[in-house]
Every structure is written in C-alpha cells, then in structure tokens.
Motif scaffolding. Structure first.
Motif, PDB file in Angstrom:
ATOM      1  N   HIS A  44     -13.912  -4.439  -5.524  1.00  0.00           N
ATOM      2  CA  HIS A  44     -12.940  -3.415  -5.908  1.00  0.00           C
ATOM      3  C   HIS A  44     -12.779  -2.401  -4.772  1.00  0.00           C
ATOM      4  CE1 HIS A  44     -11.415  -0.527  -9.289  1.00  0.00           C
ATOM      5  NE2 HIS A  44     -10.540  -0.717  -8.350  1.00  0.00           N
ATOM      6  N   ALA A  47     -10.751  -3.878  -1.972  1.00  0.00           N
ATOM      7  CA  ALA A  47      -9.317  -3.891  -2.289  1.00  0.00           C
ATOM      8  C   ALA A  47      -8.715  -2.496  -2.144  1.00  0.00           C
ATOM      9  CB  ALA A  47      -9.095  -4.421  -3.697  1.00  0.00           C
ATOM     10  N   ILE A  48      -9.455  -1.459  -2.523  1.00  0.00           N
ATOM     11  CA  ILE A  48      -8.970  -0.079  -2.380  1.00  0.00           C
ATOM     12  C   ILE A  48      -8.783   0.261  -0.908  1.00  0.00           C
ATOM     13  CG2 ILE A  48      -9.666   2.358  -2.622  1.00  0.00           C
ATOM     14  CD1 ILE A  48     -10.988   1.522  -5.312  1.00  0.00           C
ATOM     15  N   LEU A  53      -3.036  -4.139   1.183  1.00  0.00           N
ATOM     16  CA  LEU A  53      -3.070  -4.384  -0.251  1.00  0.00           C
ATOM     17  C   LEU A  53      -2.986  -3.045  -0.975  1.00  0.00           C
ATOM     18  CD1 LEU A  53      -3.650  -6.512  -2.508  1.00  0.00           C
ATOM     19  CD2 LEU A  53      -6.051  -5.973  -2.204  1.00  0.00           C
ATOM     20  N   ARG A  55      -3.880  -1.132  -4.159  1.00  0.00           N
ATOM     21  CA  ARG A  55      -4.737  -1.204  -5.342  1.00  0.00           C
ATOM     22  C   ARG A  55      -4.785   0.184  -5.972  1.00  0.00           C
ATOM     23  NH1 ARG A  55      -9.077  -4.233  -7.632  1.00  0.00           N
ATOM     24  NH2 ARG A  55      -7.897  -5.963  -6.795  1.00  0.00           N
ATOM     25  N   PHE A  57      -6.066   2.885  -8.603  1.00  0.00           N
ATOM     26  CA  PHE A  57      -7.358   3.068  -9.259  1.00  0.00           C
ATOM     27  C   PHE A  57      -7.375   4.417  -9.958  1.00  0.00           C
ATOM     28  CE2 PHE A  57      -7.644   4.267  -4.846  1.00  0.00           C
ATOM     29  CZ  PHE A  57      -8.391   5.432  -4.812  1.00  0.00           C
TER      30      PHE A  57
END
Length: 82
Positions: A44, A47-48, A53, A55, A57
């Motif tokens: 996670h 990805a952040i 990408l 992402r 959150f």
C-alpha cells in the motif's frame, strides 16, 4: 471518489506520494520500516509513493504516516519536510 474528483486531485496525490517518499528516504527508512511503523502494508505504501500510479488514501493513513515520520500531516500536504 467520483471520476471527476479523482482526476482533479491526481497531481496532488502524486505530489503527496513523492513528498512521503522523500521524507522517508531523508530519515533513512525503508518502505518496509515506514509501513510497519504506520500500520499499513508495504505494498500500500509503495502504491502511495509511486509517481506513475494514483492511489487515494484516507486521512487516517495520512496521519499514521506523518506520525511515523515524526511530522505533522500539514507538513506533508504543504511539502515542508525537515
């Protein structure tokens, strides 16, 4: 998150991820170390931080990451890393 709001915040999310990665590296932490300290998975966090990408959150995760980096969430949001 709707498609429109996601697109509108795309650049902000990418910039925030890059800022988190910079702060982590500045502190000599691996993704694994920061993820563990923040209570999230390494994938996670990866990805952040990924600049290619988007992402989204939660604010809760933002606070956890900021705490793990000994920063205020506002420092990450305003790119004021020390």
């Amino acid at each position: 998150m709707s498609k429109n709001s996601g697109f509108a915040n795309r650049d902000r999310l990418i910039e925030l991820g890059i800022t988190i990665a910079f702060a982590r590296k500045l502190r000599g932490m691996s993704q694994e170390q920061l993820a563990e300290k923040a209570g999230i998975s390494r994938s996670h966090l990866s990805a952040i931080e990924a600049p290619n990408l988007v992402r989204a959150f939660s604010v809760d995760i933002l606070f956890s990451i900021a705490d793990a980096l000994n920063l205020k969430a506002s420092d990450l949001l305003e790119n004021r890393i020390r």
